[in-house]
Design a protein around this motif. Structure first.
Motif, mmCIF file in Angstrom:
data_model
loop_
_atom_site.group_PDB
_atom_site.id
_atom_site.type_symbol
_atom_site.label_atom_id
_atom_site.label_comp_id
_atom_site.label_asym_id
_atom_site.label_seq_id
_atom_site.Cartn_x
_atom_site.Cartn_y
_atom_site.Cartn_z
ATOM 1 N N GLN A 1 0.803 -1.219 0.000
ATOM 2 C CA GLN A 1 0.000 0.000 0.000
ATOM 3 C C GLN A 1 0.838 1.272 0.000
ATOM 4 O O GLN A 1 0.413 2.309 -0.506
ATOM 5 C CB GLN A 1 -0.953 0.016 1.198
ATOM 6 C CG GLN A 1 -0.260 0.020 2.542
ATOM 7 C CD GLN A 1 -1.247 0.148 3.687
ATOM 8 O OE1 GLN A 1 -1.981 1.114 3.759
ATOM 9 N NE2 GLN A 1 -1.259 -0.847 4.574
ATOM 10 N N LEU B 1 -6.650 7.160 0.694
ATOM 11 C CA LEU B 1 -7.292 6.110 -0.103
ATOM 12 C C LEU B 1 -6.292 5.075 -0.608
ATOM 13 O O LEU B 1 -6.639 4.227 -1.429
ATOM 14 C CB LEU B 1 -8.025 6.727 -1.303
ATOM 15 C CG LEU B 1 -9.146 7.717 -0.990
ATOM 16 C CD1 LEU B 1 -9.704 8.309 -2.271
ATOM 17 C CD2 LEU B 1 -10.264 7.040 -0.191
ATOM 18 N N GLU C 1 -4.966 2.452 0.731
ATOM 19 C CA GLU C 1 -5.318 1.053 0.991
ATOM 20 C C GLU C 1 -6.336 0.550 -0.027
ATOM 21 O O GLU C 1 -6.232 -0.576 -0.522
ATOM 22 C CB GLU C 1 -5.879 0.906 2.407
ATOM 23 C CG GLU C 1 -4.853 1.094 3.502
ATOM 24 C CD GLU C 1 -5.460 0.938 4.888
ATOM 25 O OE1 GLU C 1 -5.408 -0.174 5.433
ATOM 26 O OE2 GLU C 1 -5.995 1.934 5.410
ATOM 27 N N TYR C 2 -7.312 1.385 -0.356
ATOM 28 C CA TYR C 2 -8.302 1.012 -1.371
ATOM 29 C C TYR C 2 -7.623 0.826 -2.722
ATOM 30 O O TYR C 2 -7.905 -0.126 -3.455
ATOM 31 C CB TYR C 2 -9.386 2.083 -1.466
ATOM 32 C CG TYR C 2 -10.216 2.259 -0.216
ATOM 33 C CD1 TYR C 2 -11.321 1.458 0.027
ATOM 34 C CD2 TYR C 2 -9.886 3.222 0.734
ATOM 35 C CE1 TYR C 2 -12.090 1.614 1.170
ATOM 36 C CE2 TYR C 2 -10.643 3.390 1.890
ATOM 37 C CZ TYR C 2 -11.742 2.578 2.102
ATOM 38 O OH TYR C 2 -12.491 2.731 3.243
ATOM 39 N N TYR D 1 -5.794 -2.532 -3.296
ATOM 40 C CA TYR D 1 -6.639 -3.667 -3.684
ATOM 41 C C TYR D 1 -7.041 -3.584 -5.157
ATOM 42 O O TYR D 1 -7.067 -4.601 -5.858
ATOM 43 C CB TYR D 1 -7.884 -3.727 -2.798
ATOM 44 C CG TYR D 1 -7.616 -4.284 -1.423
ATOM 45 C CD1 TYR D 1 -7.392 -5.644 -1.235
ATOM 46 C CD2 TYR D 1 -7.578 -3.458 -0.300
ATOM 47 C CE1 TYR D 1 -7.136 -6.159 0.034
ATOM 48 C CE2 TYR D 1 -7.324 -3.963 0.964
ATOM 49 C CZ TYR D 1 -7.104 -5.314 1.124
ATOM 50 O OH TYR D 1 -6.843 -5.827 2.368
ATOM 51 N N SER E 1 -13.842 -6.081 -3.042
ATOM 52 C CA SER E 1 -14.941 -5.704 -2.158
ATOM 53 C C SER E 1 -14.638 -6.074 -0.713
ATOM 54 O O SER E 1 -14.823 -5.261 0.203
ATOM 55 C CB SER E 1 -16.233 -6.387 -2.620
ATOM 56 O OG SER E 1 -17.291 -6.105 -1.737
ATOM 57 N N TRP F 1 -11.885 -3.827 0.706
ATOM 58 C CA TRP F 1 -12.400 -2.501 1.082
ATOM 59 C C TRP F 1 -13.160 -2.564 2.404
ATOM 60 O O TRP F 1 -13.058 -1.650 3.226
ATOM 61 C CB TRP F 1 -13.289 -1.945 -0.021
ATOM 62 C CG TRP F 1 -12.519 -1.464 -1.210
ATOM 63 C CD1 TRP F 1 -11.217 -1.713 -1.512
ATOM 64 C CD2 TRP F 1 -13.010 -0.624 -2.259
ATOM 65 N NE1 TRP F 1 -10.862 -1.094 -2.671
ATOM 66 C CE2 TRP F 1 -11.944 -0.416 -3.158
ATOM 67 C CE3 TRP F 1 -14.247 -0.044 -2.525
ATOM 68 C CZ2 TRP F 1 -12.081 0.361 -4.311
ATOM 69 C CZ3 TRP F 1 -14.382 0.725 -3.675
ATOM 70 C CH2 TRP F 1 -13.315 0.927 -4.553
ATOM 71 N N VAL G 1 -10.709 -2.566 5.215
ATOM 72 C CA VAL G 1 -10.122 -1.261 5.522
ATOM 73 C C VAL G 1 -10.950 -0.561 6.592
ATOM 74 O O VAL G 1 -10.416 0.077 7.509
ATOM 75 C CB VAL G 1 -10.036 -0.389 4.251
ATOM 76 C CG1 VAL G 1 -9.603 1.035 4.597
ATOM 77 C CG2 VAL G 1 -9.046 -0.994 3.258
ATOM 78 N N ARG G 2 -12.276 -0.699 6.497
ATOM 79 C CA ARG G 2 -13.176 -0.042 7.450
ATOM 80 C C ARG G 2 -13.333 -0.834 8.746
ATOM 81 O O ARG G 2 -13.506 -0.260 9.811
ATOM 82 C CB ARG G 2 -14.551 0.169 6.792
ATOM 83 C CG ARG G 2 -14.540 1.124 5.599
ATOM 84 C CD ARG G 2 -15.947 1.398 5.107
ATOM 85 N NE ARG G 2 -16.544 0.223 4.495
ATOM 86 C CZ ARG G 2 -16.464 -0.070 3.206
ATOM 87 N NH1 ARG G 2 -15.796 0.722 2.385
ATOM 88 N NH2 ARG G 2 -17.056 -1.146 2.719
#
Length: 419
Positions: free
Chosen positions: A233, A242, A244-245, A248, A356, A359, A362-363
């Motif tokens: 990352q 963003l 990390e997003y 992926y 998906s 993501w 990540v949250r």
């Protein structure tokens, strides 16, 4: 005529680019001025508060509290040293602490420094997860239980998992506020006990390498495609928060990720504490109150005197997955009984599902439907080529290992609401 039109379009396009980039530069320049102003206000207030502790904290006939800082100068792309000297060190000095700064010189140096350190009353880790992991390993390898120091964490690294759980993270001004909060926690002396896991080899190797001695970790062990993506990352720093997003999105299709983790685990069930799994913590008598253990157990209720016949029972699971994780209660609270949380994900992912789920992680990094255990023996299945596991953001070759939960063995400085 056509050539003139083409040249005119080029001129218009170039002028448009210059105006757009100029507007962006002006906008971010204004933001920088605003951030600097807010940071100055934060530092001014923090310096005043730290100075109050310095004025009233040290009796005239006593020496100041001695704090040793283990600083990783190359952490966070060599920004750690600058941020420490700018936002953290002034507060520690204003509070009247005697501060010795030791800079690490190589990988593994923090481990050696902490393992042999003498003559200090607290250790402060100025770096990221790697520096903290090494320091905790050095601390718990010490044989002198009476000299286990409280640890302060200044989250100055690229990844700061425990630091972010103790102090709210952020970007810009919020990032500076996090460093101020972490520094003030050391000054105020609030502490909390945290769990650790002990990782040791099951079979002794001829060449004593990284697993020649036990390794200790506060956060997690990870293996598989999701771990591989997170290790990349930092390459997407351009995307800011963003990244990390983005990692992926740009890596979810690559076959170089470890999609096929095979092995066997043998695990024992969680235990509230008994003579088999609890080691008595030596009572430490210190000059300053915040170094003292928070509780003292009566002899009759001491877990070290209890017997639990199920503590040594084991269960076995064979697995094949793209996502294997073991996390401590520091990251996933298991309520009353302390336990390691084992997560074994799916084996097959298509690109959309992988991105998906990444993501979502990540949250929310918690493990759904986790297997709870006190200790785990991991036997990775051998295959062609080496495979990497991640222990608190440090990479190791996958070998047969035993992971044991050690409840409440590391004392960390924290904010008052964390206690």
């Amino acid at each position: 005529m056509l050539a003139k039109i083409i040249n005119l379009n080029k001129v218009i396009r170039n002028n448009w680019k210059k105006s757009v980039f100029g507007a962006i530069a002006f906008y971010y320049g204004a933001m920088t001025v605003k951030e600097k102003y807010e940071i100055n206000l934060l530092m001014r207030a923090a310096c005043k508060e730290a100075a109050k502790y310095g004025d009233g904290m040290i009796p005239i006939d006593e020496n100041p509290i001695h704090v040793t800082v283990i600083l990783n100068p190359v952490a966070n792309k060599r920004k750690a040293k600058q941020d420490f000297e700018k936002y953290c060190e002034p507060l520690l000095h204003l509070a009247g602490l005697q501060v010795d700064v030791i800079q690490t010189s190589s990988e593994g140096n923090a481990k050696e420094l902490v393992e042999t350190l003498r003559g200090t009353q607290a250790i402060v880790i100025a770096g990221g997860d790697g520096t903290l992991s090494e320091s905790v390993t050095g601390l718990l390898r010490r044989n002198d239980d009476a000299n286990r120091f409280p640890l302060g964490i200044l989250p100055l690294g690229r990844t700061n998992t425990i630091g972010n759980t103790l102090f709210p993270k952020g970007e810009g001004v919020l990032r500076v506020k996090q460093l101020i909060d972490a520094s003030m926690a050391i000054i105020k002396g609030n502490t909390v006990w945290k769990d650790a896991m002990k990782i040791e080899p099951i079979e002794e190797e001829e060449d004593e390498g990284v697993f020649g001695k036990p390794i200790y970790a506060l956060c997690s062990l990870e293996w598989g495609a999701f771990r591989d993506v997170l290790s990349k990352q930092h390459k997407y720093w351009l995307y800011g928060s963003l990244r990390e997003y983005a990692a992926y999105v740009f890596n979810g299709y690559k076959q170089s990720l470890n999609w096929d983790c095979k092995g066997v685990i043998k695990y024992s069930p969680p235990c509230d504490g008994c003579s088999n799994c609890i080691k008595k913590r030596t009572q430490v008598k210190r000059k300053w109150a915040f170094f003292l253990p928070s509780t003292t157990l009566a002899e009759d209720n001491n877990p070290a005197n209890l017997i639990n016949s199920k503590c040594e029972s084991t269960e076995e699971v064979c697995f094949k997955t793209s996502d294997f994780r073991i996390v401590t209660p520091n990251l996933q609270n298991t309520q009353l009984t302390p336990a390691l949380s084992i997560g074994i994900g799916k084996n097959n992912y298509n690109y959309t599902d992988f991105v998906s789920e990444g993501w979502d992680r990540v949250r929310d990094k918690s493990i759904k439907n986790a297997i709870l255990a006190r200790s785990v023996m991991l036997f990775p299945k051998e295959h062609f080529g080496s495979t990497i596991i991640d222990i608190d953001r440090e990479e190791y070759d996958a070998k047969p290992i035993k992971i044991t939960l050690l409840p409440k063995v590391v004392k960390l400085f924290c904010s008052s609401n964390e206690k």
